[in-house]
Design an enzyme around this catalytic site. Structure first.
Site, PDB file in Angstrom:
ATOM      1  N   SER A 118      11.822   3.017  -4.574  1.00 53.17           N
ATOM      2  CA  SER A 118      10.979   2.446  -3.519  1.00 53.17           C
ATOM      3  C   SER A 118      11.657   1.202  -2.955  1.00 53.17           C
ATOM      4  O   SER A 118      11.838   0.205  -3.668  1.00 53.17           O
ATOM      5  CB  SER A 118       9.610   2.060  -4.084  1.00 53.17           C
ATOM      6  OG  SER A 118       8.998   1.133  -3.205  1.00 53.17           O
ATOM      7  N   HIS A 172      11.967   6.227  -1.142  1.00 50.25           N
ATOM      8  CA  HIS A 172      10.512   6.120  -1.004  1.00 50.25           C
ATOM      9  C   HIS A 172      10.190   4.899  -0.138  1.00 50.25           C
ATOM     10  O   HIS A 172      10.613   3.787  -0.434  1.00 50.25           O
ATOM     11  CB  HIS A 172       9.912   5.976  -2.404  1.00 50.25           C
ATOM     12  CG  HIS A 172       8.423   5.979  -2.474  1.00 50.25           C
ATOM     13  ND1 HIS A 172       7.669   7.136  -2.477  1.00 50.25           N
ATOM     14  CD2 HIS A 172       7.524   4.964  -2.565  1.00 50.25           C
ATOM     15  CE1 HIS A 172       6.378   6.833  -2.578  1.00 50.25           C
ATOM     16  NE2 HIS A 172       6.261   5.523  -2.621  1.00 50.25           N
ATOM     17  N   ASP A 193       7.284   2.636   1.413  1.00 47.59           N
ATOM     18  CA  ASP A 193       5.883   2.252   1.230  1.00 47.59           C
ATOM     19  C   ASP A 193       5.350   1.572   2.481  1.00 47.59           C
ATOM     20  O   ASP A 193       5.637   0.396   2.730  1.00 47.59           O
ATOM     21  CB  ASP A 193       5.757   1.310   0.027  1.00 47.59           C
ATOM     22  CG  ASP A 193       5.855   2.061  -1.289  1.00 47.59           C
ATOM     23  OD1 ASP A 193       5.116   3.050  -1.449  1.00 47.59           O
ATOM     24  OD2 ASP A 193       6.663   1.664  -2.147  1.00 47.59           O
ATOM     25  N   MET A 203       2.338   0.006   4.375  1.00 47.66           N
ATOM     26  CA  MET A 203       1.023  -0.594   4.084  1.00 47.66           C
ATOM     27  C   MET A 203       0.512  -1.308   5.327  1.00 47.66           C
ATOM     28  O   MET A 203       1.288  -1.993   6.013  1.00 47.66           O
ATOM     29  CB  MET A 203       1.143  -1.596   2.934  1.00 47.66           C
ATOM     30  CG  MET A 203       1.715  -0.997   1.671  1.00 47.66           C
ATOM     31  SD  MET A 203       1.632  -2.167   0.295  1.00 47.66           S
ATOM     32  CE  MET A 203       2.589  -1.272  -0.940  1.00 47.66           C
ATOM     33  N   HIS A 229       5.267   7.086   2.189  1.00 49.76           N
ATOM     34  CA  HIS A 229       3.971   6.938   1.513  1.00 49.76           C
ATOM     35  C   HIS A 229       3.080   6.088   2.404  1.00 49.76           C
ATOM     36  O   HIS A 229       3.259   4.880   2.490  1.00 49.76           O
ATOM     37  CB  HIS A 229       4.222   6.281   0.138  1.00 49.76           C
ATOM     38  CG  HIS A 229       2.992   6.073  -0.682  1.00 49.76           C
ATOM     39  ND1 HIS A 229       3.007   5.374  -1.870  1.00 49.76           N
ATOM     40  CD2 HIS A 229       1.711   6.470  -0.503  1.00 49.76           C
ATOM     41  CE1 HIS A 229       1.783   5.348  -2.378  1.00 49.76           C
ATOM     42  NE2 HIS A 229       0.980   5.996  -1.558  1.00 49.76           N
ATOM     43  N   MET A 239       0.093   4.191   3.091  1.00 44.96           N
ATOM     44  CA  MET A 239      -1.082   3.498   2.550  1.00 44.96           C
ATOM     45  C   MET A 239      -1.778   2.825   3.724  1.00 44.96           C
ATOM     46  O   MET A 239      -1.764   1.597   3.893  1.00 44.96           O
ATOM     47  CB  MET A 239      -0.626   2.492   1.485  1.00 44.96           C
ATOM     48  CG  MET A 239      -0.269   3.209   0.187  1.00 44.96           C
ATOM     49  SD  MET A 239       0.684   2.162  -0.922  1.00 44.96           S
ATOM     50  CE  MET A 239       2.323   2.466  -0.278  1.00 44.96           C
ATOM     51  N   MET A 287      -0.948   8.147  -8.332  1.00 45.92           N
ATOM     52  CA  MET A 287      -0.631   6.715  -8.416  1.00 45.92           C
ATOM     53  C   MET A 287      -0.992   6.193  -9.797  1.00 45.92           C
ATOM     54  O   MET A 287      -2.108   6.375 -10.277  1.00 45.92           O
ATOM     55  CB  MET A 287      -1.390   5.948  -7.337  1.00 45.92           C
ATOM     56  CG  MET A 287      -0.836   6.281  -5.956  1.00 45.92           C
ATOM     57  SD  MET A 287      -0.503   4.848  -4.935  1.00 45.92           S
ATOM     58  CE  MET A 287       0.550   3.838  -5.915  1.00 45.92           C
ATOM     59  N   ASP A 292       3.837   7.275  -9.113  1.00 47.18           N
ATOM     60  CA  ASP A 292       4.228   6.039  -8.421  1.00 47.18           C
ATOM     61  C   ASP A 292       3.491   4.846  -9.023  1.00 47.18           C
ATOM     62  O   ASP A 292       2.265   4.783  -8.962  1.00 47.18           O
ATOM     63  CB  ASP A 292       3.866   6.205  -6.931  1.00 47.18           C
ATOM     64  CG  ASP A 292       4.330   5.043  -6.070  1.00 47.18           C
ATOM     65  OD1 ASP A 292       4.998   4.136  -6.582  1.00 47.18           O
ATOM     66  OD2 ASP A 292       4.014   5.076  -4.865  1.00 47.18           O
TER      67      ASP A 292
HETATM   68  C1  DX5 Z   1       2.614   0.536  -4.718  1.00 53.06           C
HETATM   69  C2  DX5 Z   1       3.744   1.363  -4.129  1.00 53.06           C
HETATM   70  C3  DX5 Z   1       4.835   1.683  -5.103  1.00 53.06           C
HETATM   71  C4  DX5 Z   1       5.501   0.484  -5.694  1.00 53.06           C
HETATM   72  C5  DX5 Z   1       6.378   0.892  -6.833  1.00 53.06           C
HETATM   73  O1  DX5 Z   1       1.553   0.498  -3.842  1.00 53.06           O
HETATM   74  O2  DX5 Z   1       3.245   2.595  -3.653  1.00 53.06           O
HETATM   75  O3  DX5 Z   1       5.754   2.579  -4.544  1.00 53.06           O
HETATM   76  O4  DX5 Z   1       6.212  -0.260  -4.763  1.00 53.06           O
HETATM   77  O5  DX5 Z   1       6.900  -0.267  -7.427  1.00 53.06           O
HETATM   78  P1  DX5 Z   1       7.055  -0.400  -9.017  1.00 53.06           P
HETATM   79  O6  DX5 Z   1       7.894   0.756  -9.478  1.00 53.06           O
HETATM   80  O7  DX5 Z   1       7.693  -1.726  -9.184  1.00 53.06           O
HETATM   81  O8  DX5 Z   1       5.670  -0.298  -9.607  1.00 53.06           O
HETATM   82 ZN    ZN Z   2       4.627   4.244  -3.056  1.00 55.29          ZN
END
Ligand code: DX5
Ligand code: ZN
Length: 236
Positions: free
Chosen positions: A10, A35, A37, A39, A68, A70, A141, A180
């Site tokens: 990620s 990956h 993320d 948000m 991903h 979110m 998750m 994840d």
């Molecule tokens: C959290 C994200 C993850 C996160 C993973 O909301 O979806 O992808 O960044 O980071 P680690 O592996 O450090 O938990």
């Molecule tokens: Zn993620």
């Protein structure tokens, strides 16, 4: 034939000032996906990255771009991320009705991308039911979404096993299961033994002293657990 566990670093934990170097590093270390993320500050409190970054990333890597989402409004945003180069789009079940979930998966497939549905830790695996027969991947998750560097929530491996059973019951043997949150050398074997195929790693890779070695250590630990579980299953 045995399929090794795939590692999906990620980039939320990467060094944004040297992102190209970090991408080259994970490619050389054997990552399968990158990956991303996304948000929105509403579905989760944090705000991270979006379409412009994905566009540049896609042009710079041959890794599968695993997005991903979110965000509260995936039905509006899916076409933007597909246009920007997503290979795989992950939407959260919590923000969609059953009918919208079906629509989101169909929209992703019609655009020629792979579709995944993500579940927050408290969302039951049964939320996948309306689309499980058509999914390319389910994302379990193992932390509350929003931040990297959190601790793995114990028992998430049971949810992985449940998701695998649901996919088998629906005749979708090809569905991958991604995990994840808080995945590293210690937790990767737990989820790999339960049936996880793709492991997202943020801090465990990018914050390690030797990130490439850390990626390979997580992968090796997961593969040992997966092979041991498969061998146990074959004997049983
Ligand atoms: C959290 C994200 C993850 C996160 C993973 O909301 O979806 O992808 O960044 O980071 P680690 O592996 O450090 O938990
Ligand atoms: Zn993620």
């Amino acid at each position: 034939m045995y399929q090794p566990v795939k590692i999906a670093p990620s980039i939320l934990s990467a060094d944004f000032m040297h992102l190209a170097d970090d991408i080259a590093m994970i490619e050389q270390a054997g990552a399968a996906f990158v990956h991303i993320d996304v948000m929105d500050g509403h579905f989760v409190p944090n705000l991270t990255m979006g379409v412009p970054l994905l566009k540049q990333l896609k042009a710079a890597t041959s890794l599968v771009c695993d997005v991903h989402l979110m965000i509260d409004n995936p039905l509006t945003e899916i076409p933007w991320f597909i246009e920007a180069g997503a290979d795989l789009v992950n939407v959260h079940a919590e923000v969609l009705t059953e009918e919208e979930l079906v629509r989101a998966v169909a929209m992703i497939h019609e655009a020629g991308c792979k579709a995944a549905v993500a579940l927050k830790p408290k969302t039951p695996v049964s939320a996948l039911a309306p689309v499980v027969a058509d999914l390319d991947m389910a994302l379990v998750m193992s932390v509350e979404p929003g931040f990297s560097g959190q601790s793995y929530i114990a028992g998430s491996d049971r949810k992985v096993a449940e998701a695998a059973a649901l996919a088998r019951a629906a005749g979708n043997e090809a569905m991958l299961i991604q995990v994840d949150g808080g995945i590293g050398e210690v937790t990767a074997p737990l989820v790999a033994a339960a049936g996880a195929d793709v492991l997202v790693c943020g801090n465990a890779v990018f914050k390690a002293a030797d990130p490439a070695a850390a990626l390979q250590t997580v992968q090796a630990a997961a593969d040992v657990a997966r092979l041991t579980a498969l061998a146990g299953g074959a004997e049983a």
